[in-house]
Design a protein around this motif. Structure first.
Motif, PDB file in Angstrom:
ATOM      1  N   SER A 278       0.833  -1.207   0.000  1.00 20.87           N
ATOM      2  CA  SER A 278       0.000   0.000   0.000  1.00 20.87           C
ATOM      3  C   SER A 278       0.862   1.250   0.000  1.00 20.87           C
ATOM      4  CB  SER A 278      -0.917  -0.007   1.235  1.00 20.87           C
ATOM      5  OG  SER A 278      -1.604  -1.212   1.311  1.00 20.87           O
ATOM      6  N   CYS A 279       1.976   1.202   0.765  1.00 22.76           N
ATOM      7  CA  CYS A 279       2.850   2.377   0.836  1.00 22.76           C
ATOM      8  C   CYS A 279       3.529   2.624  -0.514  1.00 22.76           C
ATOM      9  CB  CYS A 279       3.907   2.191   1.919  1.00 22.76           C
ATOM     10  SG  CYS A 279       3.209   2.309   3.558  1.00 22.76           S
ATOM     11  N   ALA A 280       4.001   1.544  -1.139  1.00 22.03           N
ATOM     12  CA  ALA A 280       4.649   1.706  -2.443  1.00 22.03           C
ATOM     13  C   ALA A 280       3.643   2.223  -3.464  1.00 22.03           C
ATOM     14  CB  ALA A 280       5.237   0.371  -2.893  1.00 22.03           C
ATOM     15  N   ALA A 281       2.423   1.712  -3.397  1.00 22.10           N
ATOM     16  CA  ALA A 281       1.384   2.183  -4.318  1.00 22.10           C
ATOM     17  C   ALA A 281       1.106   3.664  -4.086  1.00 22.10           C
ATOM     18  CB  ALA A 281       0.107   1.356  -4.132  1.00 22.10           C
ATOM     19  N   LEU A 282       1.070   4.068  -2.824  1.00 17.26           N
ATOM     20  CA  LEU A 282       0.854   5.482  -2.504  1.00 17.26           C
ATOM     21  C   LEU A 282       1.964   6.345  -3.112  1.00 17.26           C
ATOM     22  CD1 LEU A 282      -0.481   7.829  -0.948  1.00 17.26           C
ATOM     23  CD2 LEU A 282       0.894   7.173   1.039  1.00 17.26           C
ATOM     24  N   GLY A 283       3.196   5.874  -2.981  1.00 15.40           N
ATOM     25  CA  GLY A 283       4.330   6.631  -3.527  1.00 15.40           C
ATOM     26  C   GLY A 283       4.215   6.780  -5.034  1.00 15.40           C
ATOM     27  N   ALA A 284       3.867   5.691  -5.706  1.00 17.33           N
ATOM     28  CA  ALA A 284       3.760   5.743  -7.164  1.00 17.33           C
ATOM     29  C   ALA A 284       2.611   6.646  -7.603  1.00 17.33           C
ATOM     30  CB  ALA A 284       3.558   4.329  -7.708  1.00 17.33           C
ATOM     31  N   VAL A 285       1.474   6.502  -6.937  1.00 16.64           N
ATOM     32  CA  VAL A 285       0.303   7.320  -7.272  1.00 16.64           C
ATOM     33  C   VAL A 285       0.608   8.798  -6.998  1.00 16.64           C
ATOM     34  CG1 VAL A 285      -2.073   7.821  -6.564  1.00 16.64           C
ATOM     35  CG2 VAL A 285      -1.369   5.471  -6.965  1.00 16.64           C
TER      36      VAL A 285
ATOM     37  N   PHE B 170       3.044  -6.424  15.545  1.00 13.69           N
ATOM     38  CA  PHE B 170       3.548  -6.287  14.173  1.00 13.69           C
ATOM     39  C   PHE B 170       2.388  -6.255  13.177  1.00 13.69           C
ATOM     40  CE2 PHE B 170       5.563  -8.055  10.336  1.00 13.69           C
ATOM     41  CZ  PHE B 170       6.690  -7.257  10.248  1.00 13.69           C
ATOM     42  N   ILE B 171       1.457  -7.161  13.342  1.00  8.85           N
ATOM     43  CA  ILE B 171       0.356  -7.258  12.377  1.00  8.85           C
ATOM     44  C   ILE B 171      -0.593  -6.060  12.539  1.00  8.85           C
ATOM     45  CG2 ILE B 171      -1.347  -8.650  13.649  1.00  8.85           C
ATOM     46  CD1 ILE B 171      -1.592 -10.387  11.147  1.00  8.85           C
ATOM     47  N   LEU B 172      -0.766  -5.611  13.787  1.00  6.08           N
ATOM     48  CA  LEU B 172      -1.617  -4.437  13.996  1.00  6.08           C
ATOM     49  C   LEU B 172      -0.979  -3.202  13.374  1.00  6.08           C
ATOM     50  CD1 LEU B 172      -2.887  -4.929  17.666  1.00  6.08           C
ATOM     51  CD2 LEU B 172      -4.232  -4.987  15.571  1.00  6.08           C
ATOM     52  N   ALA B 173       0.332  -3.064  13.580  1.00  6.99           N
ATOM     53  CA  ALA B 173       1.036  -1.920  13.006  1.00  6.99           C
ATOM     54  C   ALA B 173       0.950  -1.963  11.478  1.00  6.99           C
ATOM     55  CB  ALA B 173       2.497  -1.923  13.456  1.00  6.99           C
ATOM     56  N   GLY B 174       1.093  -3.144  10.896  1.00  8.47           N
ATOM     57  CA  GLY B 174       0.995  -3.294   9.447  1.00  8.47           C
ATOM     58  C   GLY B 174      -0.388  -2.947   8.937  1.00  8.47           C
ATOM     59  N   THR B 175      -1.404  -3.368   9.692  1.00 10.12           N
ATOM     60  CA  THR B 175      -2.785  -3.083   9.292  1.00 10.12           C
ATOM     61  C   THR B 175      -3.054  -1.571   9.329  1.00 10.12           C
ATOM     62  OG1 THR B 175      -3.433  -5.207  10.209  1.00 10.12           O
ATOM     63  CG2 THR B 175      -5.202  -3.636   9.796  1.00 10.12           C
ATOM     64  N   VAL B 176      -2.557  -0.924  10.387  1.00 10.16           N
ATOM     65  CA  VAL B 176      -2.720   0.531  10.507  1.00 10.16           C
ATOM     66  C   VAL B 176      -2.054   1.217   9.316  1.00 10.16           C
ATOM     67  CG1 VAL B 176      -1.972   2.538  11.850  1.00 10.16           C
ATOM     68  CG2 VAL B 176      -2.943   0.551  13.014  1.00 10.16           C
ATOM     69  N   LEU B 177      -0.853   0.773   9.018  1.00 11.75           N
ATOM     70  CA  LEU B 177      -0.076   1.368   7.923  1.00 11.75           C
ATOM     71  C   LEU B 177      -0.792   1.170   6.583  1.00 11.75           C
ATOM     72  CD1 LEU B 177       2.704   2.710   7.787  1.00 11.75           C
ATOM     73  CD2 LEU B 177       3.653   0.497   7.197  1.00 11.75           C
ATOM     74  N   ALA B 178      -1.303  -0.039   6.340  1.00 12.63           N
ATOM     75  CA  ALA B 178      -1.994  -0.324   5.079  1.00 12.63           C
ATOM     76  C   ALA B 178      -3.249   0.536   4.957  1.00 12.63           C
ATOM     77  CB  ALA B 178      -2.349  -1.809   5.001  1.00 12.63           C
ATOM     78  N   SER B 179      -3.973   0.695   6.076  1.00 17.81           N
ATOM     79  CA  SER B 179      -5.197   1.499   6.050  1.00 17.81           C
ATOM     80  C   SER B 179      -4.863   2.957   5.762  1.00 17.81           C
ATOM     81  CB  SER B 179      -5.931   1.398   7.395  1.00 17.81           C
ATOM     82  OG  SER B 179      -6.233   0.072   7.666  1.00 17.81           O
ATOM     83  N   LEU B 180      -3.838   3.461   6.427  1.00 14.84           N
ATOM     84  CA  LEU B 180      -3.440   4.859   6.249  1.00 14.84           C
ATOM     85  C   LEU B 180      -3.005   5.102   4.804  1.00 14.84           C
ATOM     86  CD1 LEU B 180      -2.809   7.629   7.526  1.00 14.84           C
ATOM     87  CD2 LEU B 180      -0.509   6.776   7.995  1.00 14.84           C
ATOM     88  N   ALA B 181      -2.154   4.194   4.291  1.00 16.51           N
ATOM     89  CA  ALA B 181      -1.661   4.362   2.920  1.00 16.51           C
ATOM     90  C   ALA B 181      -2.817   4.248   1.925  1.00 16.51           C
ATOM     91  CB  ALA B 181      -0.588   3.314   2.621  1.00 16.51           C
ATOM     92  N   GLY B 182      -3.753   3.337   2.186  1.00 11.18           N
ATOM     93  CA  GLY B 182      -4.906   3.174   1.305  1.00 11.18           C
ATOM     94  C   GLY B 182      -5.763   4.437   1.285  1.00 11.18           C
ATOM     95  N   ALA B 183      -5.982   5.015   2.467  1.00 11.12           N
ATOM     96  CA  ALA B 183      -6.796   6.233   2.556  1.00 11.12           C
ATOM     97  C   ALA B 183      -6.100   7.390   1.831  1.00 11.12           C
ATOM     98  CB  ALA B 183      -7.029   6.587   4.023  1.00 11.12           C
ATOM     99  N   LEU B 184      -4.795   7.508   2.022  1.00 14.59           N
ATOM    100  CA  LEU B 184      -4.061   8.596   1.363  1.00 14.59           C
ATOM    101  C   LEU B 184      -4.039   8.412  -0.155  1.00 14.59           C
ATOM    102  CD1 LEU B 184      -1.065   9.078   3.834  1.00 14.59           C
ATOM    103  CD2 LEU B 184      -2.975  10.640   3.434  1.00 14.59           C
ATOM    104  N   THR B 185      -3.943   7.148  -0.593  1.00 13.92           N
ATOM    105  CA  THR B 185      -3.975   6.879  -2.031  1.00 13.92           C
ATOM    106  C   THR B 185      -5.325   7.307  -2.618  1.00 13.92           C
ATOM    107  OG1 THR B 185      -2.504   5.006  -1.722  1.00 13.92           O
ATOM    108  CG2 THR B 185      -3.686   5.080  -3.800  1.00 13.92           C
TER     109      THR B 185
END
Lengths: 255, 323
Positions: free
Chosen positions: B87-94, B136-151
Motif C-alpha cells: 500500500s505504501c509503495a502504491a501510494l508513492g507511485a500514485v 507487528f500485524i496491527l502496526a501493518g494493518t494501521v499502515l496499510a489502512s493509512l496508505a490506502g486512505a491517502l492513495t
C-alpha cells in the motif's frame, strides 16, 4: 553453576507480580515452585529463563544479558502453553531443541542425532517420531514438548507445569526421569500444583503467595502445614509414604 | 517429497516457464527465431526478456515474502499486504503520477521505493517496543489502512481523467511494456530483500513453538522482525514499484507447496520463492494469450485466480484443528 535470584521484582503493566524474590537454586537438585493461581510462578520461571528482566544470575553472569545462544545452550525452558503453531512431525519438533547448538543453515550432526534419540527415549516418545503433532493426544504432546527441551541437553531445565495433561503413570515416570536428570547434575526447576507430587519429587520447594516467597527450603520444611496454610489457605494432613517421606494431603480450606 | 527433488523440479519449471514467457504473446516467437535477424527477435530481446526477468523477480519476492510472513505471524492467511508495504509503495507511485505529473519509470519507481521505505520505518517504529507478532500485524494493518486512505485522497485530487486512468491502470498491476530500465531499478532491491528474508528461516522454525520458546532457543525476535521489515520492504516495495499491486501470490504459493515441503516454515522459503516465480511467469504468459488487442491485467488475473482459492482455504480451515 548456581541460578541465583536477588531481590527480583517484576511488574506486568501496572500490576506488581513478583516482590523482592531472593533464592539460590543449585544444580543437581529438583526445585519445585508452588503457589496458588496468580501467585507469580510462571513469571518467576520466565525470569529464571532470562525472558523477563530481573536480577537473575547464572554463576556471576546476569541471565538476561547473556548471549541468547549461550543462554539457550545452558537453560532449557518449557513454557506452560505448549503451543505448536504448525503441524510438524514429532521429529522436526524435537530437532528444534538442537537449534542453539547448530550453525545457521547447518544440518544435523551425529551429536544432534544422538541427543534427539536420547530425548525421545527419555520421554518414551520414540515410537511417535514420525507422527504429526496434530495426531497426538494431550499427554503424548506434553512428553514430546519435554523431549524438545531435553534434546538441547541444557545444564538447567525450567519446566512450567510439565505434568499438566499427563496421566498418573506418565506423571510418575516423568518425575522419576527428572529426578534422574538431577542425579546426573542437571538443575531442574518445575512448576507444580500437586503437593504430593512435589513432596515425592522435589529436593527443595519455593512456595509463593501473591508474588512473595512464603518459604524456600528443603521439601519437608517448606511443605509444613503452616506454610501451606499461608500459601494456599488449605489445611493438610501429613502422611508418610513407603519411603518415609512426609506427604501433605489437602483435607480442607480455611478461606 | 524430498526437499532437494522439489527444489530441482521447481527450478526446472521456472526455467521452462521463463522460456515459455519469451515465446508466448500475440506473436508467437519460437526459439528458432531467437538470436537471428528475424524481426520477432526484437520483441523477445526488448519487450519479453525484461518482462520475464521482472516476472521471475516479482514472483519470487511475493512468494518468499508470503512464506516468511505466514511463518512469522504463524497465520496461514498472512501475505505481503499485511505489513502495508504494498500500500505504501502504491501510494508513492500514485503520488508521483498525480503530484509530480511523473511518467518516467525512474521517478515513479523512486517515489514508490521512498514511500515503501518510509512505511517500513514507521512499521519498525510502531512494532519495535514489542517482540509480539500481534503488535507487528496491527502496526501493518494501521499502515496499510493509512496508505490506502491517502492513495484514495490523492486519486480524488487527480487533475484530469487521464491521470486517474493512468493510476487505475498502474494499480491493477501489470508487467506490460516494462523495459530493462525497470529491471535495473528493481532487481537489485528484490535480490537484497530476498537474501534478507532467507536468513529468517531458523527463527521462523523456532517460532513454531511460540515467542517465549523461540527466545529461549536463542532467537533474537527483534532482529528477526527487523530482517523481515527490511527484506519485505526491499523485495515487495521494489516489486510493487515496477508492476503495481499484484495480490494473492504470497498467499497462494506457500499453501500450494506446504503439503509437499511439510509444515516446517524454513523448508517452505526457497520453494515458495521458486513457486512464486513460476506462478507469476505462468499467469503473465497466459494473460497475453487472451483474445482481443488488450491484455487482462496481471493483478486482475491473480485476483480472479486467488479469490476462489482464498474461499476454498477458508472452508478447509474451518474443518481444520489448527484454526
Amino acid at each position: 553453576m548456581d541460578l541465583t535470584v536477588t531481590g527480583l521484582s517484576v511488574r506486568l503493566g501496572k500490576r506488581a507480580v513478583l516482590h523482592d524474590i531472593s533464592a539460590t537454586l543449585r544444580p543437581g537438585r529438583v526445585t519445585a515452585i508452588l503457589g496458588a493461581n496468580g501467585s507469580g510462578k510462571t513469571t518467576l520461571v520466565r525470569a529464571l529463563a532470562g525472558l523477563a528482566p530481573g536480577e537473575v544470575r547464572l554463576g556471576s553472569a546476569r541471565v538476561d544479558t547473556l548471549d541468547p545462544r549461550e543462554r539457550a545452550r545452558t537453560i532449557g525452558y518449557l513454557p506452560q502453553d505448549g503451543a505448536v503453531h504448525w503441524d510438524v512431525t514429532v521429529e522436526s519438533l524435537v530437532e528444534l531443541g538442537r537449534m542453539p547448538h547448530r550453525a545457521p543453515f547447518a544440518g544435523l550432526s551425529a551429536e544432534d542425532h544422538i541427543a534427539i534419540s536420547h530425548a525421545l527415549a527419555a520421554t518414551d516418545t520414540e515410537e511417535l517420531a514420525g507422527r504429526l503433532v496434530a495426531e497426538l493426544s494431550g499427554g503424548e504432546r506434553a512428553r514430546v514438548l519435554l523431549a524438545r527441551v531435553l534434546a538441547g541437553r541444557p545444564a538447567w531445565l525450567l519446566a512450567d507445569e510439565p505434568l499438566a495433561s499427563l496421566d498418573p503413570a506418565h506423571q510418575l515416570g516423568l518425575l522419576d526421569r527428572l529426578r534422574a536428570l538431577a542425579g546426573e547434575g542437571m538443575g531442574v526447576v518445575i512448576v507444580l500444583h500437586d503437593l504430593i507430587q512435589a513432596a515425592r519429587a522435589a529436593d527443595d520447594v519455593l512456595l509463593l503467595r501473591e508474588g512473595r516467597v512464603v518459604a524456600f527450603a528443603p521439601v519437608a520444611e517448606a511443605l509444613s502445614p503452616d506454610n501451606l496454610r499461608a500459601a494456599f489457605g488449605v489445611e493438610v494432613m501429613q502422611v508418610r509414604d513407603e519411603a518415609g517421606r512426609i506427604l501433605p494431603v489437602p483435607i480442607g480450606t480455611n478461606r | 517429497m524430498k526437499r532437494s527433488t522439489l527444489i530441482l523440479g521447481l527450478t526446472a519449471l521456472v526455467a521452462l516457464l521463463f522460456l515459455g514467457s519469451l515465446m508466448a504473446g500475440k506473436a508467437w516467437v519460437p526459439p528458432s527465431a531467437w538470436f537471428t535477424a528475424d524481426p520477432r527477435w526484437w520483441i523477445v530481446a526488448e519487450l519479453r526478456l525484461p518482462r520475464a526477468i521482472l516476472g521471475l523477480g516479482v514472483g519470487a519476492a511475493l512468494g518468499l515474502t508470503g512464506a516468511v510472513l505466514q511463518g512469522f505471524l504463524r497465520n496461514p492467511l498472512a501475505d505481503p499486504s499485511v505489513v502495508g508495504v504494498s500500500s505504501c509503495a502504491a501510494l508513492g507511485a500514485v503520488g508521483a503520477i498525480v503530484l509530480l505529473s511523473a511518467s518516467t519509470p525512474l521517478i515513479i519507481f523512486g517515489s514508490a521505493m521512498l514511500a515503501a521505505a518510509g512505511g517500513m520505518a514507521l512499521l519498525a517504529g510502531l512494532a519495535w517496543r514489542s517482540r509480539s507478532a500481534v503488535a507487528f500485524i496491527l502496526a501493518g494493518t494501521v499502515l496499510a489502512s493509512l496508505a490506502g486512505a491517502l492513495t484514495a485522497f490523492v486519486i480524488s485530487i487527480a487533475p484530469n481523467p487521464y491521470a486517474t486512468a493512468e493510476i487505475i491502470d498502474w494499480i491493477m498491476g501489470s508487467l506490460t511494456d516494462r523495459s530493462f530500465s525497470e529491471v535495473q531499478f528493481a532487481m537489485p532491491f528484490i535480490a537484497m530483500g530476498c537474501v534478507a528474508l532467507l536468513f529468517t528461516g531458523r527463527a521462523l522454525d523456532a517460532l513454531t513453538l511460540g515467542e517465549d520458546a523461540a527466545r529461549s532457543l536463542g532467537i533474537r525476535l527483534r532482529r528477526t522482525q527487523m530482517l523481515i521489515v527490511v527484506g519485505a520492504g526491499l523485495a515487495v516495495g521494489a516489486s510493487v514499484a515496477v508492476t503495481g499491486v499484484v495480490g494473492f501470490v504470497g498467499l497462494i504459493v506457500p499453501h500450494l507447496l506446504r503439503p509437499l515441503t511439510g509444515a516446517r516454515p524454513s523448508a517452505l522459503l526457497l520453494p515458495s520463492a521458486l513457486g512464486g516465480a513460476a506462478l507469476v511467469l505462468a499467469a503473465d504468459s497466459l494473460v497475453r494469450l487472451g483474445p482481443g488487442a488488450t491484455e487482462i491485467r496481471l493483478g486482475v488475473a491473480m485476483a480472479l485466480i486467488g479469490t476462489p482459492f482464498f474461499f476454498a482455504l477458508l472452508l478447509r480451515m474451518r474443518r481444520s484443528a489448527w484454526i
